[in-house]
Design an enzyme around this catalytic site. Structure first.
Site, PDB file in Angstrom:
ATOM      1  N   ASN A  20     108.435 -21.490  30.197  1.00 23.69           N
ATOM      2  CA  ASN A  20     108.913 -21.539  31.586  1.00 23.69           C
ATOM      3  C   ASN A  20     108.367 -20.293  32.281  1.00 23.69           C
ATOM      4  O   ASN A  20     108.849 -19.193  32.044  1.00 23.69           O
ATOM      5  CB  ASN A  20     110.450 -21.549  31.568  1.00 23.69           C
ATOM      6  CG  ASN A  20     111.046 -21.468  32.965  1.00 23.69           C
ATOM      7  OD1 ASN A  20     110.333 -21.519  33.955  1.00 23.69           O
ATOM      8  ND2 ASN A  20     112.369 -21.328  33.023  1.00 23.69           N
ATOM      9  N   GLU A 107     119.354 -20.137  35.782  1.00 22.59           N
ATOM     10  CA  GLU A 107     118.994 -19.430  37.015  1.00 22.59           C
ATOM     11  C   GLU A 107     119.150 -20.342  38.222  1.00 22.59           C
ATOM     12  O   GLU A 107     119.510 -19.888  39.312  1.00 22.59           O
ATOM     13  CB  GLU A 107     117.567 -18.867  36.892  1.00 22.59           C
ATOM     14  CG  GLU A 107     117.553 -17.646  35.963  1.00 22.59           C
ATOM     15  CD  GLU A 107     116.239 -17.391  35.244  1.00 22.59           C
ATOM     16  OE1 GLU A 107     115.212 -17.976  35.630  1.00 22.59           O
ATOM     17  OE2 GLU A 107     116.253 -16.614  34.270  1.00 22.59           O
ATOM     18  N   GLU A 175     120.501 -22.448  25.962  1.00 26.44           N
ATOM     19  CA  GLU A 175     120.106 -21.116  26.413  1.00 26.44           C
ATOM     20  C   GLU A 175     121.349 -20.335  26.855  1.00 26.44           C
ATOM     21  O   GLU A 175     121.792 -20.475  28.002  1.00 26.44           O
ATOM     22  CB  GLU A 175     119.155 -21.226  27.603  1.00 26.44           C
ATOM     23  CG  GLU A 175     117.872 -21.941  27.303  1.00 26.44           C
ATOM     24  CD  GLU A 175     116.761 -21.503  28.244  1.00 26.44           C
ATOM     25  OE1 GLU A 175     115.730 -21.055  27.749  1.00 26.44           O
ATOM     26  OE2 GLU A 175     116.947 -21.575  29.470  1.00 26.44           O
ATOM     27  N   GLY A 181     116.273 -13.184  29.071  1.00 27.73           N
ATOM     28  CA  GLY A 181     115.616 -11.999  29.630  1.00 27.73           C
ATOM     29  C   GLY A 181     116.276 -10.691  29.283  1.00 27.73           C
ATOM     30  O   GLY A 181     115.975  -9.655  29.874  1.00 27.73           O
TER      31      GLY A 181
HETATM   32  P1  PGA Z   1     113.479 -15.451  28.188  1.00 28.12           P
HETATM   33  O1  PGA Z   1     113.859 -16.681  29.146  1.00 28.12           O
HETATM   34  O2  PGA Z   1     112.659 -16.016  27.050  1.00 28.12           O
HETATM   35  O3  PGA Z   1     112.686 -14.512  29.067  1.00 28.12           O
HETATM   36  O4  PGA Z   1     114.759 -14.860  27.704  1.00 28.12           O
HETATM   37  C1  PGA Z   1     114.181 -17.934  28.602  1.00 28.12           C
HETATM   38  C2  PGA Z   1     114.401 -18.927  29.711  1.00 28.12           C
HETATM   39  O5  PGA Z   1     114.920 -18.578  30.765  1.00 28.12           O
HETATM   40  O6  PGA Z   1     114.065 -20.114  29.548  1.00 28.12           O
END
Ligand code: PGA
Length: 260
Positions: A20, A107, A175, A181
C-alpha cells in the site's frame, strides 16, 4: 518460529504480499518501483499486489501489464459514477488497469469517518465492477488493552463484508491500528490467535469456502520480522505500508514467504 509444515494447515492458498503505497511517490518514482518489482516477480514464491495512489495506477498498470504483479486502488466510492467531487469509482479503477482495491483501511476509517456499513457498500461497488476487495480490520490500542480486540475485529468483519465477498476471492487484512507505521507489532501468539478467530468467524458467516480466503497481516512488517510473521498458521501473506516503498524491502519480505 513454527516449522514450515505448519503452513500446510491452510492448503490451497497461494500467499500474497501486497504493498500500500499510500500518498507517496511521483509518477516516475512509482514506475521505477513497479519496474523493480516486476523484474523480480518471476522468481518469487507468492503473488504480488501493489496499490499506488490513484494518479499512478495507470502508468504502473502499463508497466506491469503481462507480469505476475497485480495493481490495486487504495479506496473507491460506493456509487458507480455521479456528482461526487474528488472521488473515484470502482469502474474507473478497473478502466485504469486495477484488479484489486483496498477498502476500510484504518487511515480511511479514521481520516474520513468510514463506518463498517460504508465499507460494505464500497465493497459491493468493487465486486460489481469486477474488482477483488482487500478489506482491512483491526483494533486500536485502547481496544486491545481493554481486552476487546477480537470482538472489535469480529464486528468489523460482520459489518464490512457483503454477500459474495468470499466467493469473489475477497481478501482480509488484519492490521492493528497501533501497529501501523509505528514499528510495533503484536506478539506472534496474538497474531496467530486473531487470524484463527477471523478464520472461524468467516467460516461461520460464509461457510467452508472461507477456508481459502486469504488472511493477511499488516502493521510494521519489515524484512527483519517477516519470516516469523509469515510462518504463523492462517497468515497467508502481508499488507505492507512503509516497506513497500523500498523495492529491496518489499522483495525481501516476499522472499521470506519461502523461508517461512
Ligand atoms: P506499515 O503500514 O507497514 O507502514 O505499518 C501498513 C498499512 O498501513 O497497510
Amino acid at each position: 518460529m513454527l516449522p514450515a509444515e505448519e503452513k500446510l494447515m491452510t492448503p490451497g492458498i497461494r500467499p500474497l504480499i501486497a504493498g500500500n503505497w499510500k500518498m507517496n511517490g511521483s509518477w516516475r518514482g512509482s514506475r521505477r518501483l513497479a519496474d523493480a518489482v516486476r523484474d523480480a516477480a518471476p522468481g518469487l514464491p507468492c503473488d504480488l499486489l501493489v496499490c499506488p495512489p490513484f494518479l499512478h495506477i495507470q502508468p504502473v498498470a502499463a508497466t506491469l501489464l503481462g507480469s505476475r504483479v497485480a495493481v490495486g486502488g487504495q479506496d473507491c466510492h460506493h456509487k458507480p459514477h455521479g456528482a461526487h467531487t474528488g472521488d473515484i469509482g470502482a469502474v474507473m479503477l478497473r478502466d485504469a488497469g486495477a484488479t484489486h482495491v483496498i477498502l476500510g483501511h484504518s487511515e480511511r476509517r479514521a481520516d474520513h469517518g468510514e463506518s463498517n456499513e460504508l465499507v460494505a457498500r464500497k465493497c459491493e461497488a468493487a465486486l460489481a465492477a469486477g474488482l477483488i476487495p482487500l478489506i482491512c480490520v483491526g483494533e486500536t490500542l485502547a481496544e486491545r488493552e481493554a481486552g476487546r480486540a477480537t470482538a472489535v475485529v469480529e464486528a468489523q468483519l460482520d459489518g464490512s463484508l457483503p454477500l459474495g465477498f468470499v466467493t469473489s476471492g475477497g481478501i482480509v487484512a488484519y492490521e492493528p491500528v497501533w501497529a501501523i507505521g509505528t514499528g510495533r507489532t503484536p506478539t506472534e501468539e496474538d497474531i496467530a490467535a486473531m487470524h484463527h478467530a477471523m478464520r472461524q468467524a468467516l467460516v461461520m458467516a460464509f461457510g467452508p469456502t472461507a477456508r481459502t480466503t486469504r488472511l493477511l497481516y499488516g502493521g510494521s512488517v519489515k524484512p527483519s520480522n517477516a519470516e516469523a510473521i509469515l510462518a504463523l498458521p492462517e497468515v497467508d501473506g502481508a499488507l505492507l505500508g512503509g516497506a513497500s516503498l523500498v523495492a529491496e524491502d518489499f522483495l525481501a519480505i516476499a522472499r521470506a514467504m519461502e523461508a517461512g
